[in-house]
Design an enzyme around this catalytic site. Structure first.
Site, PDB file in Angstrom:
ATOM      1  N   SER A 252       0.854  -1.186   0.000  1.00  0.00           N
ATOM      2  CA  SER A 252       0.000   0.000   0.000  1.00  0.00           C
ATOM      3  C   SER A 252       0.886   1.231   0.000  1.00  0.00           C
ATOM      4  CB  SER A 252      -0.903  -0.010   1.237  1.00  0.00           C
ATOM      5  OG  SER A 252      -0.122   0.328   2.366  1.00  0.00           O
ATOM      6  N   LYS A 253       0.224   2.369  -0.034  1.00  0.00           N
ATOM      7  CA  LYS A 253       0.956   3.643  -0.079  1.00  0.00           C
ATOM      8  C   LYS A 253       1.962   3.775   1.064  1.00  0.00           C
ATOM      9  CE  LYS A 253      -2.333   6.704  -2.220  1.00  0.00           C
ATOM     10  NZ  LYS A 253      -3.555   7.220  -1.655  1.00  0.00           N
ATOM     11  N   ARG A 254       1.626   3.135   2.187  1.00  0.00           N
ATOM     12  CA  ARG A 254       2.541   3.193   3.332  1.00  0.00           C
ATOM     13  C   ARG A 254       3.946   2.746   2.932  1.00  0.00           C
ATOM     14  NH1 ARG A 254       2.155  -0.654   6.700  1.00  0.00           N
ATOM     15  NH2 ARG A 254       0.634  -1.835   5.504  1.00  0.00           N
ATOM     16  N   GLY A 256       5.472   3.301   0.219  1.00  0.00           N
ATOM     17  CA  GLY A 256       6.169   4.181  -0.734  1.00  0.00           C
ATOM     18  C   GLY A 256       5.404   4.219  -2.043  1.00  0.00           C
TER      19      GLY A 256
END
Ligand code: GLU
Length: 499
Positions: A252-254, A256
């Site tokens: 996920s965006k977490r 990067g």
């Protein structure tokens, strides 16, 4: 055997991210390998979340990624329209058919009722699933209530006790019918649900293989029930494994960068990303080749070599492939791809002419060794654009340099001769350094180190053979930030060092 027809069916409710891009890629590779058709279908039935700008962005991202399609909303094709919001009538006809056959029924349950049922099931430790309450309403009564304007969803009657399909990735797959409640086909506001629209379209568009993420495995029984109800043959299914981050949680965006846009902005080349994503869950038959261009990927791709275990996203490997493809890239194309990054850093003007492009090629040739991403080029090109003798001389290594008698001797011999050249060529540079060697008796590091420091303002960096022409040519080009010529650098150095 019917001709292979596959589809990529994104919902335009967000940006194209790694997982979907890999699904698009596998569909494309399979279609091209089989000489079949690749179809782009836009699943925009969710009017609230779908946005035309997301569709435009999706198409832009797919094009950048290097994937093409034979039929789609922008291209048309024999089964148009390819946007689900334009296929409402088709879904209505098919809903009517299922109701008439007795395979689907109106459901008048309110959201509150459904929620209460759900909570009750959860409390009792059961998996929530629709009770089937409205199945029992006689068809005439339901039709009457519906025409009287009572809000009603349409549900499919699940009759199977179990579901089976031979998944091309997961192998034989069995799911008990008990956990599958009667799914909603059309919501009470009239919007067709994903499972329903997807099956109707997959059938009408003559899709032979459904290749998609394994988050859809739980939808497959519902879809199989629909094929059965319509009396249609189901396509083959291939469910691709989840992509995980390095900590083995769903990517996920977490973690990067995950959107195509972010990869483009980082300066990943599309061919590097294609190669990398192809290897996320698939490997060529020899199990070890890692560098495969599009042609080789197409040649070797097969659904038989897809693993069902989750794939872990490895940024280092992507960067390694990117370095490889940057080196392989024709210099002019690489220069063109780098322009936006240099422009954003204020180092070149928009739409640079051929002379500037040719010069950027040279800069890239000098700095490429030190970068993994195009976005790193402006930083690496500081050796070209940033020269400040005063600043350099404030550092301990430069202090050491100018207090060294040996270095001063070299520089005092080198600088005046080099400055005297109107344009210093590398050949003249060689001659001058040879002469300095003779007159001072210094050679190797003792000779070149002081010269490098005076010329570049740094103790290490790309070869002088590459940098000297870059400085001399750059100084004559129309660039927003002036590149200092060799003479300008040396004069500045002399003045700052007080020679
Ligand atoms: N619109 C669905 C999605 O984006 C498509 C799933 C499918 O391929 O059936 O997940």
């Amino acid at each position: 055997m019917p001709k292979v027809r596959v589809r990529f069916a994104p919902s335009p409710s967000g940006y194209l991210h790694v997982g979907n891009a890999r699904t698009a890629l596998f569909n494309w590779l399979f279609a091209r390998h089989e000489g079949g058709a690749n179809i782009l279908r836009i699943e925009d039935t969710d009017a609230e979340r779908s946005k035309p700008e997301y569709e435009r962005q999706l198409i832009r991202d797919l094009r950048w990624f290097g994937i093409d399609w034979d039929e789609g909303p922008d291209k048309g094709g024999p089964f148009a329209p390819y946007r689900q919001s334009e296929r409402r009538e088709i879904y209505q006809q098919h809903t009517a058919k299922l109701i008439e056959q007795g395979d689907a029924y109106y459901c008048f349950c309110t959201a509150a009722q459904l929620e209460a049922e759900r909570e009750e099931a959860l409390k009792a430790g059961r998996q929530p699933r629709y009770s089937g309450r409205c199945r029992k309403i006689p068809a005439e009564e339901a039709a009457r209530r519906k025409s009287a304007g009572e809000p009603a969803a349409v549900r499919l009657k699940i009759v199977e006790s179990s579901f089976f399909w031979n998944d091309r990735v997961h192998g034989p797959t069995n799911i008990s019918g008990e956990i599958v409640g009667d799914p909603i086909l059309v919501r009470s506001e009239g919007l067709p649900a994903y499972n329903f629209a997807a099956v109707v379209d997959d059938h009408l568009m003559e899709i032979t293989h459904v290749i998609r993420g394994d988050d859809h495995i739980s939808n497959t029984p519902r879809q199989l029930a629909l094929y059965r109800a319509f009396g249609w043959q189901a396509p083959e299914f291939a469910h691709l494994s989840t992509i995980l981050g390095p900590d083995r949680t769903r990517l996920s965006k977490r973690h990067g960068a995950t959107s195509m846009e972010s990869f483009r902005e980082m300066g990943i080349l599309p061919e590097a990303l294609r190669n990398y994503l192809a290897l996320l869950g698939w490997s060529p038959s020899d199990g070890k080749t890692e560098i495969l261009n599009a042609e080789e990927l197409i040649k070797q791709f097969s659904l038989d070599h897809i693993t069902k275990s989750p794939a872990v996203f490895d940024t280092d490997k992507l960067n390694w492939l990117n370095r490889h493809y940057m080196k392989e890239c024709p210099p002019r194309r690489l220069a063109e791809l780098t322009v936006p990054f240099l422009q954003a850093a204020g180092l070149v003007n928009p739409a640079p002419g051929p002379e500037v492009l040719a010069w950027i090629e040279r800069v890239l040739d000098a700095v490429l060794k030190n970068v993994s991403l195009l976005s790193e080029v402006p930083g690496a090109a500081r050796v070209v654009f940033d020269y400040d003798a005063q600043q350099a001389l404030a550092t301990p290594e430069f202090q050491e340099l100018i207090t060294s008698q040996a270095a001063r001797e070299v520089l005092m011999a080198f600088i005046p001769t080099a400055i005297a050249e109107s344009t210093l060529t590398y050949e003249r540079f060689r001659e001058i350094t040879k002469a300095v060697q003779k007159s001072t008796g210094k050679k190797g590091k003792d000779l070149f180190h002081p010269i490098r420091m005076a010329l570049t303002g740094a103790a290490s960096g790309p070869e002088l053979e590459k940098l000297i022409p870059i400085y001399e040519e750059g100084a004559k080009l129309p660039l927003p930030k002036h590149v200092k010529s060799v003479a300008e650098r040396l004069r500045e150095f002399e003045a700052a060092a007080g020679f």
